[in-house]
Write an enzyme that holds these catalytic residues in place. Structure first.
Site, mmCIF file in Angstrom:
data_model
loop_
_atom_site.group_PDB
_atom_site.id
_atom_site.type_symbol
_atom_site.label_atom_id
_atom_site.label_comp_id
_atom_site.label_asym_id
_atom_site.label_seq_id
_atom_site.Cartn_x
_atom_site.Cartn_y
_atom_site.Cartn_z
ATOM 1 N N SER A 78 41.393 45.437 34.764
ATOM 2 C CA SER A 78 41.658 44.025 35.002
ATOM 3 C C SER A 78 43.143 43.742 34.826
ATOM 4 C CB SER A 78 40.838 43.155 34.031
ATOM 5 O OG SER A 78 40.943 41.784 34.362
ATOM 6 N N ASP A 79 43.634 42.795 35.584
ATOM 7 C CA ASP A 79 45.032 42.399 35.454
ATOM 8 C C ASP A 79 45.157 40.927 35.819
ATOM 9 O OD1 ASP A 79 47.866 43.598 35.040
ATOM 10 O OD2 ASP A 79 48.088 42.302 36.783
ATOM 11 N N GLN A 80 46.132 40.284 35.207
ATOM 12 C CA GLN A 80 46.313 38.857 35.459
ATOM 13 C C GLN A 80 47.767 38.550 35.796
ATOM 14 O OE1 GLN A 80 46.065 35.657 32.285
ATOM 15 N NE2 GLN A 80 44.143 35.276 33.355
#
Length: 205
Positions: A78-80
């Site tokens: 996951s990355d934001q």
């Protein structure tokens, strides 16, 4: 049939983030944590969505690549990436950078792109999605921003505000299809992905 054949694949969270780990614990499933070693620098010309999706997949693939041959695993990456007015906002790292971010974002709408990837080592298949959260920041004075930063020291989160904590006081409104996306791990999307590959999230299906 042996227990090994009946056993579901290992669930591995490819992240160093304690916030994502806490979110995944809500699903009440056993999982391991592995820290991916990747370069998280955005590429020139990338949109926030593309950056987030690329890094989420890179994290999952990096951890999956370190597994032994024949290991059945579902690896979560996951990355934001936060953005406003076309500018990408990363993790501030320091108090001064965090204050500058909050000053720039006050009174504005900021978009948070929370990308999620589920890599299935059994088949090499990938599921990926970008969940967008629109956040309206309050127009607060510098003194309030300073007080918040000293109280919560959110220097390791994109956008310099922890919505799961006191940072919620900086926000006027949140618009998203997934309430956990803003914290960094979209659990609605993850649940859908796990069920799609037959993971017994809700018991035997």
């Amino acid at each position: 049939m042996s227990d090994s054949l009946n056993r579901p694949p290992r669930l591995i969270l490819a992240s160093s983030s304690p916030y994502r780990r806490e979110l995944l614990q809500r699903l009440r499933v056993p999982f391991d944590v592995a820290v991916p070693a990747i370069d998280e620098t955005p590429l020139a010309g990338e949109t926030p969505e593309v950056t987030a999706l690329r890094l989420a997949q890179a994290k999952a693939r990096a951890v999956a690549g370190g597994l032994g041959a024949g290991v059945a695993a579902l690896v979560i990456g996951s990355d934001q990436v936060a953005t406003y007015d076309g500018l990408q906002i990363g993790k501030p790292g320091t108090h001064a950078n965090a204050l500058a971010q909050l000053q720039a974002m006050r009174g504005r709408e900021v978009q948070f792109h929370s990308a999620l990837c589920l890599f299935d080592s059994r088949s090499g298949t990938v599921q990926a999605v970008d969940v967008v959260t629109r956040v309206q920041f309050r127009d607060l004075p510098d003194a309030a921003l300073e007080a918040y930063l000293l109280a919560e020291t959110p220097y390791d989160v994109a956008g310099s505000a922890k919505s799961e904590g006191l940072g919620i006081a900086l926000l006027e409104a949140i618009h998203s299809d997934d309430p956990t996306a803003l914290v960094g791990l979209p659990l609605i999307a993850l649940s859908r992905m796990l069920l799609a590959v037959g993971y017994p999230l809700l018991g035997a299906q």
